[in-house]
Design a protein around this motif. Sequence first.
Motif, mmCIF file in Angstrom:
data_model
loop_
_atom_site.group_PDB
_atom_site.id
_atom_site.type_symbol
_atom_site.label_atom_id
_atom_site.label_comp_id
_atom_site.label_asym_id
_atom_site.label_seq_id
_atom_site.Cartn_x
_atom_site.Cartn_y
_atom_site.Cartn_z
ATOM 1 N N ASN A 169 -15.559 -7.950 1.052
ATOM 2 C CA ASN A 169 -16.740 -7.821 0.201
ATOM 3 C C ASN A 169 -17.201 -6.369 0.024
ATOM 4 N N MET A 170 -16.650 -5.451 0.807
ATOM 5 C CA MET A 170 -17.034 -4.033 0.674
ATOM 6 C C MET A 170 -16.498 -3.472 -0.626
ATOM 7 N N GLU A 171 -17.293 -2.567 -1.186
ATOM 8 C CA GLU A 171 -16.917 -1.993 -2.475
ATOM 9 C C GLU A 171 -15.699 -1.091 -2.365
ATOM 10 N N ASP A 172 -15.534 -0.416 -1.243
ATOM 11 C CA ASP A 172 -14.430 0.533 -1.121
ATOM 12 C C ASP A 172 -13.168 -0.104 -0.523
ATOM 13 N N TYR A 173 -13.234 -1.441 -0.329
ATOM 14 C CA TYR A 173 -12.051 -2.125 0.231
ATOM 15 C C TYR A 173 -11.207 -2.632 -0.942
ATOM 16 N N THR A 174 -10.653 -1.652 -1.693
ATOM 17 C CA THR A 174 -9.789 -1.963 -2.829
ATOM 18 C C THR A 174 -8.552 -1.101 -2.760
ATOM 19 N N LEU A 175 -7.544 -1.555 -3.500
ATOM 20 C CA LEU A 175 -6.264 -0.835 -3.490
ATOM 21 C C LEU A 175 -6.411 0.566 -4.095
ATOM 22 N N GLU A 176 -7.195 0.698 -5.127
ATOM 23 C CA GLU A 176 -7.358 2.010 -5.765
ATOM 24 C C GLU A 176 -8.052 3.014 -4.817
ATOM 25 N N TYR A 177 -9.065 2.488 -4.156
ATOM 26 C CA TYR A 177 -9.771 3.371 -3.237
ATOM 27 C C TYR A 177 -8.895 3.736 -2.042
ATOM 28 N N GLY A 178 -8.114 2.761 -1.595
ATOM 29 C CA GLY A 178 -7.226 3.029 -0.472
ATOM 30 C C GLY A 178 -6.183 4.068 -0.806
ATOM 31 N N LYS A 179 -5.698 4.083 -2.028
ATOM 32 C CA LYS A 179 -4.712 5.077 -2.438
ATOM 33 C C LYS A 179 -5.301 6.482 -2.413
ATOM 34 N N LYS A 180 -6.579 6.574 -2.682
ATOM 35 C CA LYS A 180 -7.222 7.893 -2.649
ATOM 36 C C LYS A 180 -7.286 8.437 -1.218
ATOM 37 N N VAL A 181 -7.419 7.517 -0.269
ATOM 38 C CA VAL A 181 -7.537 7.945 1.130
ATOM 39 C C VAL A 181 -6.164 8.189 1.731
ATOM 40 N N CYS A 182 -5.329 7.115 1.689
ATOM 41 C CA CYS A 182 -3.989 7.223 2.288
ATOM 42 C C CYS A 182 -3.134 6.104 1.723
ATOM 43 N N GLY A 183 -1.876 6.400 1.398
ATOM 44 C CA GLY A 183 -0.980 5.387 0.850
ATOM 45 C C GLY A 183 -0.717 4.270 1.826
ATOM 46 N N ASN A 184 -0.527 4.602 3.146
ATOM 47 C CA ASN A 184 -0.273 3.544 4.125
ATOM 48 C C ASN A 184 -1.478 2.615 4.263
ATOM 49 N N VAL A 185 -2.691 3.251 4.222
ATOM 50 C CA VAL A 185 -3.917 2.437 4.314
ATOM 51 C C VAL A 185 -4.019 1.514 3.109
ATOM 52 N N ALA A 186 -3.642 2.020 1.917
ATOM 53 C CA ALA A 186 -3.695 1.201 0.700
ATOM 54 C C ALA A 186 -2.744 0.018 0.820
ATOM 55 N N GLY A 187 -1.520 0.231 1.397
ATOM 56 C CA GLY A 187 -0.563 -0.863 1.574
ATOM 57 C C GLY A 187 -1.070 -1.899 2.537
ATOM 58 N N LEU A 188 -1.679 -1.435 3.687
ATOM 59 C CA LEU A 188 -2.207 -2.370 4.670
ATOM 60 C C LEU A 188 -3.360 -3.172 4.062
ATOM 61 N N LEU A 189 -4.211 -2.458 3.296
ATOM 62 C CA LEU A 189 -5.361 -3.125 2.650
ATOM 63 C C LEU A 189 -4.855 -4.210 1.698
ATOM 64 N N SER A 190 -3.856 -3.870 0.875
ATOM 65 C CA SER A 190 -3.324 -4.851 -0.085
ATOM 66 C C SER A 190 -2.661 -6.009 0.632
ATOM 67 N N TRP A 191 -1.986 -5.704 1.814
ATOM 68 C CA TRP A 191 -1.295 -6.777 2.552
ATOM 69 C C TRP A 191 -2.283 -7.755 3.145
ATOM 70 N N THR A 192 -3.437 -7.252 3.669
ATOM 71 C CA THR A 192 -4.438 -8.151 4.247
ATOM 72 C C THR A 192 -5.045 -9.058 3.188
ATOM 73 N N GLN A 193 -5.291 -8.509 2.030
ATOM 74 C CA GLN A 193 -5.804 -9.341 0.938
ATOM 75 C C GLN A 193 -4.783 -10.421 0.545
ATOM 76 N N ALA A 194 -3.516 -10.027 0.433
ATOM 77 C CA ALA A 194 -2.469 -10.986 0.041
ATOM 78 C C ALA A 194 -2.328 -12.080 1.090
ATOM 79 N N MET A 195 -2.402 -11.702 2.401
ATOM 80 C CA MET A 195 -2.260 -12.719 3.447
ATOM 81 C C MET A 195 -3.418 -13.711 3.412
ATOM 82 N N ALA A 196 -4.608 -13.236 3.080
ATOM 83 C CA ALA A 196 -5.758 -14.123 2.993
ATOM 84 C C ALA A 196 -5.593 -15.097 1.825
ATOM 85 N N ILE A 197 -5.135 -14.535 0.700
ATOM 86 C CA ILE A 197 -4.892 -15.409 -0.465
ATOM 87 C C ILE A 197 -3.786 -16.417 -0.154
ATOM 88 N N PHE A 198 -2.702 -15.923 0.566
ATOM 89 C CA PHE A 198 -1.599 -16.806 0.916
ATOM 90 C C PHE A 198 -2.071 -17.928 1.817
#
Length: 257
Positions: free
Chosen positions: A15-44
């Motif tokens: 629910n956090m505003e900065d917990y998005t793939l675009e924002y994660g890419k700005k910080v770190c690519g690995n963080v963006a991948g982990l962030l996207s993976w957690t979202q995908a696992m929740a959807i899965f």
Amino acid sequence: SINEETVELLQPYFNMEDYTLEYGKKVCGNVAGLLSWTQAMAIFYGINKEVLPLKANLAKQEGHLKIANAELAKAQEALDEKQAELDKVQAKFDAAMKEKMDLLNDAETCRRKMQAASALIDGLSGEKARWTQQSKEFKSQINRLVGDVLLCTGFLSYCGPFKQNFRKLLLKDLWEAEMRAHKIPFSENLNLISMLVDPPTISEWNLQGLPGDDLSIQNGIIVTKATRYPLLVDPQTQGKSWIKKKEQDNELQVNSV
């Protein structure tokens, strides 16, 4: 290993505003991948939570389907056997029906023949008395045949030149008396015309111009039956007209004197 509790714990982060793939890419690519993976696992997990019961139900239904197919195969096999038996019975039934129709047709034919035979027998039974009487008459006629033929031949040979009255005199008073004297059987009241010619021939002569009285018919008999050439004394030319009409198809040639 993901369960519902884990997903609930992750929900505040989602629910956090900065917990998005675009924002994660700005910080770190690995963080963006982990962030996207957690979202995908929740959807899965959410999807899999609904799919698992469906898979279980699918497997169960497939088992039921397999059993049903096996039962269907057995039922189809039984149906094929029954159909084969039905075909045999139907063939026997058709053969029996054909035989029945043939028998009915034969019976109808036989019935018609019996009716015809019965009608013929009934008709013949009425004729029996007449035939018996005719048989007796034929025997009597055979006995009289010699005398009848003698009278007919005498008429043809000697009665031609004479009138009707003298012909009757010869037949009745002279010849029949002689035959009685010599015990020659003959028919009383012999009809020379019916003895020597048939009615259709007389009708044809009448159409050709010959008069219909007995004398003219007797003259016609003498002309056609006698073995000698006839001499016609014909003041009214009736005989001449009749002969010309009678013999026109034979190309009769007439010489006028």
